[in-house]
Design a protein around this motif. Structure first.
Motif, short mmCIF file in Angstrom:
data_model
loop_
_atom_site.label_atom_id
_atom_site.label_comp_id
_atom_site.label_asym_id
_atom_site.label_seq_id
_atom_site.Cartn_x
_atom_site.Cartn_y
_atom_site.Cartn_z
N GLY A 162 -2.31 14.28 -4.64
CA GLY A 162 -1.77 13.85 -6.17
C GLY A 162 -2.22 12.56 -6.44
N PHE A 163 -3.05 11.82 -5.51
CA PHE A 163 -3.62 10.54 -5.85
C PHE A 163 -4.53 10.44 -7.13
N LYS A 164 -4.66 9.46 -7.95
CA LYS A 164 -5.40 9.40 -8.95
C LYS A 164 -6.86 8.73 -8.16
N VAL A 165 -7.88 9.23 -8.42
CA VAL A 165 -9.20 8.60 -7.97
C VAL A 165 -10.27 8.46 -9.18
N CYS A 166 -10.81 7.21 -9.14
CA CYS A 166 -11.64 6.94 -10.11
C CYS A 166 -12.89 6.33 -9.52
N VAL A 167 -13.95 6.64 -9.93
CA VAL A 167 -15.36 5.87 -9.59
C VAL A 167 -16.00 5.16 -10.63
N ARG A 214 -0.98 -1.59 -12.68
CA ARG A 214 -1.97 -2.06 -11.91
C ARG A 214 -1.49 -2.66 -10.46
N GLN A 215 -0.52 -3.03 -10.40
CA GLN A 215 -0.21 -3.47 -8.94
C GLN A 215 -0.19 -2.15 -7.91
N SER A 216 -0.18 -1.03 -8.50
CA SER A 216 -0.21 0.20 -7.50
C SER A 216 -1.47 0.81 -7.49
N ILE A 225 0.87 -1.23 0.03
CA ILE A 225 -0.04 0.01 -0.04
C ILE A 225 0.83 1.47 -0.03
N ALA A 226 2.29 1.23 0.52
CA ALA A 226 3.04 2.33 0.10
C ALA A 226 3.29 2.78 -0.96
N ARG A 227 3.18 1.74 -2.08
CA ARG A 227 3.49 2.03 -3.38
C ARG A 227 2.14 2.21 -4.46
N VAL A 228 0.82 2.75 -3.52
CA VAL A 228 -0.32 3.12 -4.39
C VAL A 228 -0.22 4.29 -4.90
N GLU A 229 -0.71 4.34 -6.18
CA GLU A 229 -0.79 5.62 -6.96
C GLU A 229 -2.12 5.96 -7.16
N ALA A 230 -3.28 5.22 -7.02
CA ALA A 230 -4.77 5.43 -7.59
C ALA A 230 -5.45 4.33 -6.79
#
Length: 177
Positions: free
Chosen positions: A54-59, A102-104, A8-13
């Motif tokens: 700065g995270f990407k968020v999609c619904v 996709r892993q992030s 989770i420390a590598r999550v971008e989105a």
């Protein structure tokens, strides 16, 4: 797939379903054809904060309605697929447009229509009250139900792991509290 806390420390989105994730799944149809949903303010705060960081968020949701779109817009969400009947296609488009590994990516879903998307990201997660199949497919099950803090839970964990949750005690608007 490694240690959850390291991953989770590598999550971008973040990708979220709506009904059953951002809400408790209850809807009230209006005579105009829209739907009234009840949202958790803390979930909303976490989404807005993640976007500010700065995270990407999609619904991606099969749900629809002007009120839903207004809620997401108020939070700052610009990438939304509403009334979506092909969630996988929407997810793949979002990943490609943002050149995301996709892993992030975290996908939080709660029911059968979310399963295929959950299998296409590195970190599938769900609320405590998700369908059993979704619970079994998840790397993390929040202790909170949909619409009762599950979104805040996962967003806060990720931002804490990256060291950017409540940094400098600044809120969504960047004003000292």
């Amino acid at each position: 797939m490694g240690n959850f806390k390291e991953d989770i420390a590598r999550v971008e989105a973040f990708v979220f379903d709506v009904d059953g994730v951002m809400t408790d799944g209850g809807i009230i149809p209006t005579p105009e054809g829209d739907f009234i949903r009840r949202y958790n303010a803390k979930d909303g705060y976490a989404i807005a904060y993640a976007l500010r960081e700065g995270f990407k968020v999609c619904v991606i949701s099969g749900g629809r309605g002007r009120m839903l779109e207004n809620r997401l817009t108020m939070l700052g969400v610009t990438k939304m697929y509403l009334n979506c009947m092909n969630k996988v296609e929407a997810l793949e488009e979002f990943l490609a447009e943002n050149d995301l590994d996709r892993q992030s990516v975290i996908y939080m879903g709660d029911d059968i229509p979310d399963l295929e998307c959950m299998m296409r990201v590195g970190i599938p997660v769900c609320p405590a009250d998700a369908a059993m199949e979704v619970v079994e497919a998840s790397r993390y099950v929040s202790e909170y139900n949909g619409g009762h803090g599950a979104v805040r839970d996962i967003v806060e964990q990720v931002l804490r792991a990256k060291g950017c949750w409540a940094k400098n005690l600044k809120g969504v608007l960047g004003i000292n509290q």
